[in-house]
Design an enzyme around this catalytic site. Sequence first.
Site, short mmCIF file in Angstrom:
data_model
loop_
_atom_site.label_atom_id
_atom_site.label_comp_id
_atom_site.label_asym_id
_atom_site.label_seq_id
_atom_site.Cartn_x
_atom_site.Cartn_y
_atom_site.Cartn_z
N GLN A 1 -39.78 42.97 29.10
CA GLN A 1 -40.20 42.65 30.46
C GLN A 1 -40.19 43.90 31.33
O GLN A 1 -41.07 44.10 32.17
CB GLN A 1 -39.29 41.58 31.05
CG GLN A 1 -39.77 40.97 32.34
CD GLN A 1 -41.06 40.17 32.17
OE1 GLN A 1 -41.32 39.62 31.11
NE2 GLN A 1 -41.86 40.13 33.23
N TRP B 1 -47.78 40.31 39.77
CA TRP B 1 -48.31 39.98 38.45
C TRP B 1 -47.24 39.90 37.37
O TRP B 1 -47.36 39.09 36.44
CB TRP B 1 -49.34 41.04 38.03
CG TRP B 1 -50.58 41.04 38.85
CD1 TRP B 1 -50.83 41.76 39.98
CD2 TRP B 1 -51.75 40.26 38.62
NE1 TRP B 1 -52.08 41.49 40.47
CE2 TRP B 1 -52.67 40.56 39.64
CE3 TRP B 1 -52.11 39.33 37.66
CZ2 TRP B 1 -53.93 39.97 39.72
CZ3 TRP B 1 -53.38 38.74 37.72
CH2 TRP B 1 -54.27 39.07 38.74
N ALA C 1 -43.10 39.60 36.50
CA ALA C 1 -41.79 39.22 37.03
C ALA C 1 -40.78 40.34 36.81
O ALA C 1 -40.82 41.04 35.78
CB ALA C 1 -41.29 37.95 36.37
N SER D 1 -37.98 36.29 34.71
CA SER D 1 -39.20 35.88 34.03
C SER D 1 -38.95 34.64 33.16
O SER D 1 -37.99 34.58 32.41
CB SER D 1 -39.72 37.01 33.13
OG SER D 1 -40.77 36.55 32.31
N HIS E 1 -40.61 33.95 30.68
CA HIS E 1 -40.77 34.35 29.28
C HIS E 1 -39.42 34.66 28.64
O HIS E 1 -39.27 34.53 27.42
CB HIS E 1 -41.69 35.57 29.19
CG HIS E 1 -43.14 35.24 29.40
ND1 HIS E 1 -43.92 34.66 28.43
CD2 HIS E 1 -43.94 35.41 30.48
CE1 HIS E 1 -45.14 34.49 28.89
NE2 HIS E 1 -45.19 34.93 30.13
N ASP F 1 -47.97 32.21 27.50
CA ASP F 1 -49.30 32.54 27.97
C ASP F 1 -50.28 32.09 26.90
O ASP F 1 -50.19 32.53 25.74
CB ASP F 1 -49.43 34.05 28.21
CG ASP F 1 -48.64 34.50 29.43
OD1 ASP F 1 -48.23 33.65 30.22
OD2 ASP F 1 -48.43 35.72 29.57
N GLU G 1 -51.91 31.86 37.85
CA GLU G 1 -52.05 32.30 36.46
C GLU G 1 -52.47 31.10 35.62
O GLU G 1 -51.63 30.31 35.16
CB GLU G 1 -50.73 32.88 35.93
CG GLU G 1 -50.34 34.20 36.55
CD GLU G 1 -49.16 34.84 35.85
OE1 GLU G 1 -48.57 34.20 34.95
OE2 GLU G 1 -48.82 35.99 36.19
N HIS H 1 -50.60 30.60 32.13
CA HIS H 1 -49.15 30.50 31.95
C HIS H 1 -48.70 29.04 32.04
O HIS H 1 -48.80 28.40 33.09
CB HIS H 1 -48.42 31.33 33.01
CG HIS H 1 -46.93 31.35 32.82
ND1 HIS H 1 -46.28 32.41 32.21
CD2 HIS H 1 -45.96 30.46 33.13
CE1 HIS H 1 -44.97 32.16 32.17
NE2 HIS H 1 -44.77 30.97 32.73
#
Length: 280
Positions: free
Chosen positions: A163, A191, A193, A198, A200, A207, A250, A253
């Site tokens: 990240q 855009w 994190a 995040s 993710h 994504d 997004e 996502h």
Amino acid sequence: MKEYSSNDDINRHKHKPRKKLRRKARFRRKRLFLLALLACYCLAATMLGFGLLSNNEPVGEDKQPKILNSAVETNDTDFHANSISNEENKLDKTDAEETAWCLILVNKWSRIPDGYEVELTELADGQCIDKRIYPALQEMFDAARSDNIYPIVASGYRTTQKQQNLMDEKVAEYQAEGYSFEEATTKAEEWVAIPGTSEHQLGLGVDINADGIYSTGEEVYEWLSQNSYKFGFILRYPAGKTDITGVINEPWHYRYVGMEAAADIYNQGICLEEYLNKTN
């Protein structure tokens, strides 16, 4: 007592028991063959019932979910993980304690809890996701393929270092366009994190893009926007919610939140922060 007219008659009479034994032996062999054939049929039927005789080819040398990360193969529709048990596949539980894990809020104002751990399932190309969302993601992709929509997982779980690398790259891009470091950082955070904030890093966000061969991005995004909630996923950063989520729209996502929460969020047209009543 019967008298025999010739030696040939006697010989024929003496061979009758042997012929009878041979007939019995042939009968036993036929019976054994039929029993063996019946056993094979029963075994094949049992294996078919458990999906072991599927016409689909394995989804990778290690039977990982290849279909999510490669060009579509018409026979390559399953992506089973051996480590996932039937009990772990039950993702539609409504008990608050059992679904709390999928409703963790992470954004620029709420960091990942200290000590957070995730058990991952690795996809064929190295992307990873929380193993608990794996069955739901499989089901959603199968449904999309049945509608001739072919998505792929472009990005799944990320480490803190990954990240950070993405953030640094985005900042560098804006600096190359002439922005100062501070300006570039501010724009990059729209855009990407900040590490520690995040989704993710939870393993619950993915994504999802098009394969680029059989589907376009617009087709995939449209299908997901209308159907993802049926499988427990939500569009995490919808248009018009940036002030609440902290992230611009997004359309790729998606976040797993469970069946009940996903349906409520979709039907009300809200975002996760509003659903949890944790807006800023």
